[in-house]
Scaffold this motif. Structure first.
Motif, PDB file in Angstrom:
ATOM      1  N   TYR A  89      16.108 -22.199  80.166  1.00  0.00           N
ATOM      2  CA  TYR A  89      15.247 -23.114  79.739  1.00  0.00           C
ATOM      3  C   TYR A  89      13.811 -22.996  80.272  1.00  0.00           C
ATOM      4  O   TYR A  89      13.151 -24.263  80.203  1.00  0.00           O
ATOM      5  CB  TYR A  89      16.018 -24.491  79.614  1.00  0.00           C
ATOM      6  N   HIS A  96      25.443 -21.695  71.797  1.00  0.00           N
ATOM      7  CA  HIS A  96      25.434 -22.806  72.542  1.00  0.00           C
ATOM      8  C   HIS A  96      26.584 -23.481  72.192  1.00  0.00           C
ATOM      9  O   HIS A  96      26.388 -24.407  71.668  1.00  0.00           O
ATOM     10  CB  HIS A  96      24.123 -23.027  73.442  1.00  0.00           C
ATOM     11  N   ASP A 141      22.018 -19.209  84.014  1.00  0.00           N
ATOM     12  CA  ASP A 141      22.431 -19.703  83.498  1.00  0.00           C
ATOM     13  C   ASP A 141      23.441 -20.916  84.835  1.00  0.00           C
ATOM     14  O   ASP A 141      23.362 -20.949  86.113  1.00  0.00           O
ATOM     15  CB  ASP A 141      23.652 -19.453  82.486  1.00  0.00           C
ATOM     16  N   SER A 142      24.017 -22.449  84.304  1.00  0.00           N
ATOM     17  CA  SER A 142      24.201 -23.101  85.846  1.00  0.00           C
ATOM     18  C   SER A 142      25.453 -22.313  86.354  1.00  0.00           C
ATOM     19  O   SER A 142      25.068 -22.665  87.792  1.00  0.00           O
ATOM     20  CB  SER A 142      24.840 -24.107  84.759  1.00  0.00           C
ATOM     21  N   TYR A 194      32.484 -31.046  82.533  1.00  0.00           N
ATOM     22  CA  TYR A 194      31.229 -30.230  83.038  1.00  0.00           C
ATOM     23  C   TYR A 194      30.144 -29.983  83.519  1.00  0.00           C
ATOM     24  O   TYR A 194      30.397 -31.233  84.179  1.00  0.00           O
ATOM     25  CB  TYR A 194      30.605 -30.461  80.978  1.00  0.00           C
ATOM     26  N   SER A 202      27.644 -19.260  77.298  1.00  0.00           N
ATOM     27  CA  SER A 202      26.275 -19.939  78.122  1.00  0.00           C
ATOM     28  C   SER A 202      25.249 -19.237  77.587  1.00  0.00           C
ATOM     29  O   SER A 202      24.698 -18.518  76.727  1.00  0.00           O
ATOM     30  CB  SER A 202      26.890 -19.294  79.077  1.00  0.00           C
ATOM     31  N   THR A 203      23.846 -19.932  78.179  1.00  0.00           N
ATOM     32  CA  THR A 203      22.083 -19.056  78.288  1.00  0.00           C
ATOM     33  C   THR A 203      22.815 -17.802  78.616  1.00  0.00           C
ATOM     34  O   THR A 203      21.765 -16.950  77.745  1.00  0.00           O
ATOM     35  CB  THR A 203      21.501 -20.230  78.716  1.00  0.00           C
ATOM     36  N   HIS A 244      20.523 -30.442  71.872  1.00  0.00           N
ATOM     37  CA  HIS A 244      21.266 -29.814  71.068  1.00  0.00           C
ATOM     38  C   HIS A 244      21.604 -29.821  70.068  1.00  0.00           C
ATOM     39  O   HIS A 244      22.428 -29.285  68.812  1.00  0.00           O
ATOM     40  CB  HIS A 244      22.300 -28.797  72.001  1.00  0.00           C
ATOM     41  N   GLU A 296      27.051 -26.888  73.331  1.00  0.00           N
ATOM     42  CA  GLU A 296      26.813 -27.856  73.354  1.00  0.00           C
ATOM     43  C   GLU A 296      25.618 -28.558  71.922  1.00  0.00           C
ATOM     44  O   GLU A 296      25.668 -29.494  71.686  1.00  0.00           O
ATOM     45  CB  GLU A 296      25.355 -28.202  74.237  1.00  0.00           C
ATOM     46  N   HIS A 336      16.229 -21.758  85.926  1.00  0.00           N
ATOM     47  CA  HIS A 336      17.288 -21.922  84.889  1.00  0.00           C
ATOM     48  C   HIS A 336      16.687 -21.688  83.494  1.00  0.00           C
ATOM     49  O   HIS A 336      14.853 -21.019  83.503  1.00  0.00           O
ATOM     50  CB  HIS A 336      17.968 -23.492  84.402  1.00  0.00           C
ATOM     51  N   SER A 389      29.837 -23.398  80.621  1.00  0.00           N
ATOM     52  CA  SER A 389      29.679 -23.537  79.119  1.00  0.00           C
ATOM     53  C   SER A 389      30.972 -21.745  79.579  1.00  0.00           C
ATOM     54  O   SER A 389      30.767 -20.890  78.428  1.00  0.00           O
ATOM     55  CB  SER A 389      28.291 -23.194  78.671  1.00  0.00           C
ATOM     56  N   ASN A 397      27.629 -29.961  83.717  1.00  0.00           N
ATOM     57  CA  ASN A 397      26.090 -31.077  83.399  1.00  0.00           C
ATOM     58  C   ASN A 397      26.721 -32.673  83.434  1.00  0.00           C
ATOM     59  O   ASN A 397      26.959 -33.409  82.806  1.00  0.00           O
ATOM     60  CB  ASN A 397      25.769 -31.477  82.284  1.00  0.00           C
ATOM     61  N   PHE A 405      21.191 -32.463  87.818  1.00  0.00           N
ATOM     62  CA  PHE A 405      22.431 -32.325  88.014  1.00  0.00           C
ATOM     63  C   PHE A 405      22.290 -30.817  88.710  1.00  0.00           C
ATOM     64  O   PHE A 405      23.326 -30.731  89.511  1.00  0.00           O
ATOM     65  CB  PHE A 405      23.641 -32.117  87.157  1.00  0.00           C
ATOM     66  N   MET A 406      21.742 -29.782  88.311  1.00  0.00           N
ATOM     67  CA  MET A 406      21.465 -28.448  89.065  1.00  0.00           C
ATOM     68  C   MET A 406      21.295 -28.275  90.821  1.00  0.00           C
ATOM     69  O   MET A 406      21.895 -27.537  91.410  1.00  0.00           O
ATOM     70  CB  MET A 406      21.193 -27.372  87.627  1.00  0.00           C
TER      71      MET A 406
HETATM   72  P1  13P Z   1      24.189 -22.759  80.528  1.00  0.00           P
HETATM   73  O1  13P Z   1      25.395 -23.024  81.425  1.00  0.00           O
HETATM   74  O2  13P Z   1      25.119 -22.181  79.905  1.00  0.00           O
HETATM   75  O3  13P Z   1      22.753 -22.567  81.142  1.00  0.00           O
HETATM   76  O4  13P Z   1      23.944 -24.681  80.018  1.00  0.00           O
HETATM   77  C1  13P Z   1      23.771 -25.392  80.647  1.00  0.00           C
HETATM   78  C2  13P Z   1      22.612 -26.501  80.189  1.00  0.00           C
HETATM   79  O5  13P Z   1      22.161 -28.052  80.487  1.00  0.00           O
HETATM   80  C3  13P Z   1      22.202 -26.577  78.876  1.00  0.00           C
HETATM   81  O6  13P Z   1      22.396 -27.558  78.113  1.00  0.00           O
END
Ligand code: 13P
Length: 306
Positions: A27, A199, A41-42, A113, A217-218, A176, A201, A25, A130, A115, A64-65
């Protein structure tokens, strides 16, 4: 060769031997991004996980991913390098509380969502990320009541944007949440020349969206910074994304709204743990087939919409 490089080369070799793919991801730590096959991103990572031919998926993200990957690829070995890498937002709604909420709103459509846990997805009608939440809401017939879980800020944003009858679960992402109106205003005053991208969130979303050049989104943020003709950006999301932006757009100047927007769970995945994960095939993430079967429905509906 320094220790980090040595470990990275070891992981890359092991990955080849194991026929594994490493998904990371946006992050994730910079040194983890270095060895990833895909960073994103997710949504992008879920799509890549569903399509890969590799037998093993090492998911450098949060639980969760990896679960979403396991839902789509039950025949594959899905690994998370640290089993404590949970998501504070996903843990804010349990399947029992969702079922109770549903019983109070018979006939409502549940939009979850991404997440969220597999069990919660299994009790939902649509999933969204997102990058596509607005499109998903628009795809639901106008006269239907919507229960949006679990992110209150994204939920409120969608409610304002669409004017739809949306009930919102009061969950939030702890990282966030630290992006406050005060910190945004301070950064904008410090860097008046910069574009501000955030973002959905972010805890201050409703108050600060009027200052934002984009809400993305990211992966959307990364792309936007890379492609915009501007040089300077204020970034309203978790700080790990700065490593990714520096990688794809080193010529850009990026200022985080606050260094406090830090997700310690995302950072649990280290090179050492990735190496152990590939050596021992630990920690395996699986989803029981009865739950996976139900959870595939809202995710599939989302993928059809986008
Ligand atoms: P993204 O889908 O934008 O990467 O966001 C996922 C997430 O967990 C942001 O905190």
């Amino acid at each position: 060769m320094d220790k980090t490089k040595e470990l990275q080369e070891y992981i890359l070799e092991l990955k080849k031997k194991r026929n594994a793919i490493i998904l990371a991801h946006n992050y994730q730590r910079g040194e983890v991004q270095d060895i990833a096959d895909v960073i994103g991103d997710s949504l992008l990572l879920a799509q890549k996980a569903a399509k890969t031919d590799c037998e093993i998926i090492v998911f450098c993200g949060v639980h969760f991913m990896a679960e979403t990957a396991a839902i789509f690829s039950p025949e594959k070995i899905v690994l998370i390098p640290d089993k404590e890498a949970g998501c504070s937002l996903a843990s804010m709604i349990s399947v029992d509380s969702l079922c109770k909420w549903k019983s109070e709103h018979p006939g409502a459509i549940v939009v979850c969502y991404v997440n969220s846990s597999a069990e919660v997805k299994a009790e939902s009608d649509y999933c969204c990320t997102s990058s596509n939440a607005h499109k998903v809401i628009n795809a639901i017939p106008e006269d239907r009541e919507i229960l949006f879980i679990p992110d209150q800020y994204l939920g409120q944003y969608l409610k304002n944007l669409t004017g739809r009858n949306i009930h919102i679960w009061p969950g939030y992402c702890h990282a966030h949440h630290k992006i406050t109106t005060e910190s945004v205003v301070r950064k904008i005053n410090e860097h008046p020349e910069a574009e501000f991208v955030m973002h959905p969130e972010c805890g201050c979303l409703t108050h600060c969206m009027k200052f934002a050049d984009k809400i993305l989104s990211t992966e959307g943020i990364v792309k936007y910074v890379k492609e915009s003709p501007n040089k300077s950006f204020i970034i309203g999301t978790e700080v790990g994304i700065l490593d990714r932006i520096k990688r794809v757009a080193p010529e850009k100047e990026v200022h985080p709204v606050t260094e406090e927007a830090y997700c310690e769970f995302m950072k649990l995945n280290t090179l050492e743990k990735i190496a152990w994960s590939l050596e021992d095939l630990e920690y395996r993430v699986t989803v029981p087939e009865d739950i996976a079967k139900k959870a595939r429905v809202p995710i599939q509906r989302m993928l059809e919409i986008v």
